[in-house]
Design a protein around this motif. Sequence first.
Motif, PDB file in Angstrom:
ATOM      1  N   LYS A   1       0.837  -1.210   0.000  1.00 39.91           N
ATOM      2  CA  LYS A   1       0.000   0.000   0.000  1.00 39.91           C
ATOM      3  C   LYS A   1       0.873   1.262   0.000  1.00 39.91           C
ATOM      4  N   THR A   2       1.967   1.193   0.713  1.00 43.53           N
ATOM      5  CA  THR A   2       2.848   2.369   0.771  1.00 43.53           C
ATOM      6  C   THR A   2       3.449   2.647  -0.612  1.00 43.53           C
ATOM      7  N   ASN A   3       3.869   1.577  -1.294  1.00 48.20           N
ATOM      8  CA  ASN A   3       4.461   1.759  -2.624  1.00 48.20           C
ATOM      9  C   ASN A   3       3.432   2.277  -3.622  1.00 48.20           C
ATOM     10  N   VAL A   4       2.232   1.752  -3.536  1.00 47.78           N
ATOM     11  CA  VAL A   4       1.181   2.184  -4.476  1.00 47.78           C
ATOM     12  C   VAL A   4       0.882   3.658  -4.286  1.00 47.78           C
ATOM     13  N   LEU A   5       0.732   4.048  -3.030  1.00 49.50           N
ATOM     14  CA  LEU A   5       0.421   5.450  -2.761  1.00 49.50           C
ATOM     15  C   LEU A   5       1.571   6.369  -3.151  1.00 49.50           C
ATOM     16  N   GLY A   6       2.806   5.903  -2.922  1.00 50.28           N
ATOM     17  CA  GLY A   6       3.959   6.713  -3.298  1.00 50.28           C
ATOM     18  C   GLY A   6       4.051   6.888  -4.795  1.00 50.28           C
ATOM     19  N   GLN A   7       3.814   5.793  -5.538  1.00 49.24           N
ATOM     20  CA  GLN A   7       3.864   5.892  -7.001  1.00 49.24           C
ATOM     21  C   GLN A   7       2.757   6.806  -7.530  1.00 49.24           C
TER      22      GLN A   7
ATOM     23  N   GLN B   1     -12.392   8.292  -9.155  1.00 51.03           N
ATOM     24  CA  GLN B   1     -12.394   6.837  -9.042  1.00 51.03           C
ATOM     25  C   GLN B   1     -11.613   6.356  -7.806  1.00 51.03           C
ATOM     26  N   LEU B   2     -10.708   7.202  -7.313  1.00 46.33           N
ATOM     27  CA  LEU B   2      -9.816   6.754  -6.230  1.00 46.33           C
ATOM     28  C   LEU B   2     -10.078   7.386  -4.863  1.00 46.33           C
ATOM     29  N   TYR B   3     -10.810   8.506  -4.795  1.00 41.94           N
ATOM     30  CA  TYR B   3     -10.815   9.285  -3.556  1.00 41.94           C
ATOM     31  C   TYR B   3     -11.380   8.519  -2.364  1.00 41.94           C
ATOM     32  N   LEU B   4     -12.353   7.629  -2.650  1.00 40.13           N
ATOM     33  CA  LEU B   4     -12.903   6.874  -1.525  1.00 40.13           C
ATOM     34  C   LEU B   4     -11.849   5.978  -0.898  1.00 40.13           C
ATOM     35  N   HIS B   5     -11.083   5.295  -1.749  1.00 41.98           N
ATOM     36  CA  HIS B   5     -10.020   4.413  -1.229  1.00 41.98           C
ATOM     37  C   HIS B   5      -8.886   5.237  -0.576  1.00 41.98           C
ATOM     38  N   LEU B   6      -8.617   6.392  -1.190  1.00 41.24           N
ATOM     39  CA  LEU B   6      -7.557   7.228  -0.619  1.00 41.24           C
ATOM     40  C   LEU B   6      -7.953   7.763   0.771  1.00 41.24           C
ATOM     41  N   LEU B   7      -9.156   8.255   0.869  1.00 37.16           N
ATOM     42  CA  LEU B   7      -9.598   8.807   2.151  1.00 37.16           C
ATOM     43  C   LEU B   7      -9.787   7.715   3.191  1.00 37.16           C
ATOM     44  N   LYS B   8     -10.139   6.499   2.712  1.00 39.82           N
ATOM     45  CA  LYS B   8     -10.252   5.384   3.643  1.00 39.82           C
ATOM     46  C   LYS B   8      -8.878   5.039   4.231  1.00 39.82           C
ATOM     47  N   SER B   9      -7.847   5.284   3.443  1.00 41.24           N
ATOM     48  CA  SER B   9      -6.484   4.997   3.917  1.00 41.24           C
ATOM     49  C   SER B   9      -6.075   5.922   5.071  1.00 41.24           C
ATOM     50  N   TYR B  10      -6.805   7.036   5.260  1.00 45.89           N
ATOM     51  CA  TYR B  10      -6.520   7.934   6.380  1.00 45.89           C
ATOM     52  C   TYR B  10      -6.742   7.216   7.716  1.00 45.89           C
ATOM     53  N   ASP B  11      -7.503   6.115   7.624  1.00 46.67           N
ATOM     54  CA  ASP B  11      -7.845   5.361   8.836  1.00 46.67           C
ATOM     55  C   ASP B  11      -7.043   4.081   8.939  1.00 46.67           C
ATOM     56  N   ASP B  12      -6.056   3.926   8.055  1.00 44.31           N
ATOM     57  CA  ASP B  12      -5.250   2.702   8.031  1.00 44.31           C
ATOM     58  C   ASP B  12      -4.501   2.563   9.352  1.00 44.31           C
ATOM     59  N   ARG B  13      -4.305   1.314   9.731  1.00 46.22           N
ATOM     60  CA  ARG B  13      -3.633   1.087  11.022  1.00 46.22           C
ATOM     61  C   ARG B  13      -2.141   1.361  10.959  1.00 46.22           C
ATOM     62  N   PHE B  14      -1.607   1.417   9.728  1.00 48.54           N
ATOM     63  CA  PHE B  14      -0.169   1.689   9.576  1.00 48.54           C
ATOM     64  C   PHE B  14       0.055   3.202   9.377  1.00 48.54           C
TER      65      PHE B  14
ATOM     66  N   ARG C   1      -0.961   5.965   6.213  1.00 46.94           N
ATOM     67  CA  ARG C   1      -1.714   7.203   6.392  1.00 46.94           C
ATOM     68  C   ARG C   1      -0.905   8.396   5.880  1.00 46.94           C
ATOM     69  N   ASP C   2       0.388   8.374   6.169  1.00 46.73           N
ATOM     70  CA  ASP C   2       1.291   9.444   5.698  1.00 46.73           C
ATOM     71  C   ASP C   2       1.250   9.557   4.184  1.00 46.73           C
ATOM     72  N   HIS C   3       1.399   8.426   3.464  1.00 49.97           N
ATOM     73  CA  HIS C   3       1.439   8.445   1.994  1.00 49.97           C
ATOM     74  C   HIS C   3       0.074   8.776   1.412  1.00 49.97           C
ATOM     75  N   ALA C   4      -0.988   8.394   2.113  1.00 50.89           N
ATOM     76  CA  ALA C   4      -2.333   8.694   1.613  1.00 50.89           C
ATOM     77  C   ALA C   4      -2.568  10.203   1.620  1.00 50.89           C
ATOM     78  N   VAL C   5      -2.158  10.864   2.701  1.00 51.32           N
ATOM     79  CA  VAL C   5      -2.321  12.326   2.775  1.00 51.32           C
ATOM     80  C   VAL C   5      -1.509  12.999   1.686  1.00 51.32           C
ATOM     81  N   GLN C   6      -0.296  12.552   1.461  1.00 52.94           N
ATOM     82  CA  GLN C   6       0.546  13.174   0.443  1.00 52.94           C
ATOM     83  C   GLN C   6      -0.024  12.960  -0.960  1.00 52.94           C
TER      84      GLN C   6
END
Length: 843
Positions: free
Chosen positions: A22-28, A51-64, A68-73
């Motif tokens: 997930k970190t690599n995907v968000l970074g890319q 198409q992506l914002y729901l998954h991106l914003l859901k990542s704000y609640d990720d346990r890692f 969460r850091d990469h999702a915000v960026q």
Amino acid sequence: MSFEIDTQKICEELQSTDRRLKTNVLGQLRDQIQNASENVTTEKIAQIFDQLYLHLLKSYDDRFESVRDHAVQAVNAFLNRLPPMDFHLMNVVSTLAERMGKAETLEPSEEIRLLYIAQLHLMVGQYAKMGNVGVFRECYPLVVKILIKSIKDDYPVVQREGCSTIVSLSRVAETQELRPFTESLLVPLYSMLNHKHAQARISAVEAIARLSLHIDASGEGMRRLFNEVSPLLMDTMPLVRREVGQMGILMLLQLLDRYSFFERILPLVLCCLKDDSPEVLNHIYPQWLKCGELYFDENEAEMTQQEISDLPAENYPEDVKRPTIGCRGLVQRSLRLLQLITRETGDWKDNVRLHSLKLLYQFVLHAEAAMTAKFFEIYGDLAHACVDPVPEVNAEAAKVADLMGRLLSYDAWIDHGFDGLERNARESYMRCFYHMFSASLGGTYDQLMKLARLLRSTDYSHTLKPGFQLYILKLLDTILDKSQKIKPEEDELQDLYESVYVSGVKVMALSYSLNSHGNEDVNRGQLLIERIVQLEETTVAKIHERWFHLALRDVENLDASLDDNSEPVMLLDGLINMCHLRATYIDDLMEKVKVVFEHCSDSAQVKIFSSLSMATLFWSKTMNVDHQSSTQKLKVFVSQIVEPYLTWKAGSNAEAMRSLAMATLCALAQGAKEEAVDVLPALAKHMPSLLEDRNVTTRHYAIKAVVYFRDMSVEDLKPLAYATMQRMDDPSAGIRVLAALAVGKLKPKFSDSEKEAEHEKEVWAAFVTRAMDLLLLYHESPEKDIKAAVEVTLKVLAQSHPEAWEDRFKRALCMVQKKDQLNELYDKLTINDEPDPEASTTE
């Protein structure tokens, strides 16, 4: 280069449990959006984000945390490329509010919370830049919750970022839309004003300043705002104080209802104009000039009219730059604040008192003569500050008083200044008046005379407070300075100088008596008298002779049981020590002394008598009359002041007074040698008992005085001579030495009748013979001092009575054990046939 993103794959991978994936995907994704070329349309990016914002914003609640850091960026990357849309705004803000806008903050990471608030800040900037900030109106409640939580955050960087976001939002928000939320934002900001980090306090002040432009001025919110922020004007960090001043500048330039709040805004700016730190002053001053320009433009008709006759005071401070007319106009319409400022000059905190006085200085500097009407309201408070125990505070109060004296209308304040002195004979009012009066250009003869008479009164010149005494002398100096600028009649000037002299000599006398030696006040008083001497073209002695009796007249209430520390006794004591005894007032002085001896306590009597004994040493220098008059006055002085205390009386005080009387007689014999020849013989009858007094001090002065009894017949001198000779057996070694020397100095005056003279010489020769026997006996003493004194006296007697010396030498030679020493003495004393002229004067 084609821009293709497989959104379906990204969505699937974001649902994985693999943190690294997930970190690599968000970074890319973030890199692709950031590096997308300009050819990639906004619509294309918007399509991908939809198409992506729901998954991106859901990542704000990720346990890692890294996810969460990469999702915000990643979301930040999209926001930087997308046009503002209320749909996107609402979704992101709702997610942020969920994560850190609730009562219990879900986001545990400080770094991620910082990213959340930074993202909100980014959206504010992006939407404002694109002119679509109005879409925030729908989500203000959520935004405010997020901001409040950020301000209360434990992480200082999050707090500062929250303040910066508020500043940005306040710059672009519509007042009507933001106003309902300002109070809820200000409350947590006020708590930040006490933050231990200076940067946090600076950020909070900046945010409060911006919010102040949106507050409802009709409520209590603005009043609380000023009360919360004002203490930071005394912050220990200059940059914090500067930010408070910047807040005042912002209000003066942009607050819509600023005219209603000038009295509360101006202190924020004026305090910075007197700040000790250059970085504060240099930053605020240019902007303060802009505020003045704006006020001038808004009130051009009134200001232009005022500018025509707007000339600086003649004695305007040289090192101070005069404020512009606009800046002065701003302050002059806000003088109601003065009472609040001066009230704080009595605060229990040192820094508050100092701060209020610096602010008052700026008010005086800007208000100038317009402030004259307020003088009576602040006179008492400023006077109290002039005697503040903290040196920095009273020095600042002195600067304020000096400036007021220069800039306020002299004719309007001087009467009230006098009234304050008359009603309050205290050092505080004296200091304040001195600084104002000395700095002003005014001062008519009548005013100078009124002030000189006031200072001459007992309420002022009879004070025992050193600080009070110093400022009386300073004010007297100022009177002399101002007297040179007026042109009164010659007799009027003499009346003025007379009052100045009397006041000065009394203060100087009390100061001398308090310290028992010269000090700054005494030196200043002497310089004051020397100035009067120069102005009158006379001498110090003549000035004392002319006016001293006026000062002596003010010594009152001596007919009571006063001790040596009471004001009348100390004043009389100081006057005697400073001006000594002079022919023009010695009779008046003796009357005062006799009252002291009759009514005052033992300690007071001793104090005055001791000073008299010292003053009599200068009799011949200060009396300044012919020999006959001087002798007559000395006789009266001795008979009335000294002789009554030479006779023996029981009691310790009588013993002390007897000793002082003898000391005075001894001093007179030295200070008035010519007059003493005619005066001392009448006192010879007292000397035998005084030479045998049980008090060693009395005997000491008596034996020293014996040698001054001259031109006396053998009959009168004989008792004195034998009493002196007996003192060679005194318990005190010092008296024994003096007695041995005195025996050789006693010289009778023989009768003019040859027959009587022959008889007198036989009588005196018998005394000389007895004295030689005793001296030869003491020559064997092991004491070196007594032995040396014996040799001196024997040499005198041997040369004046050689036959008696030969006879007594032979007689002693048969009796002494150390004959060689006696022979050696004989050889030494008979070297010269002629008498040694110096021997009779050897002490």
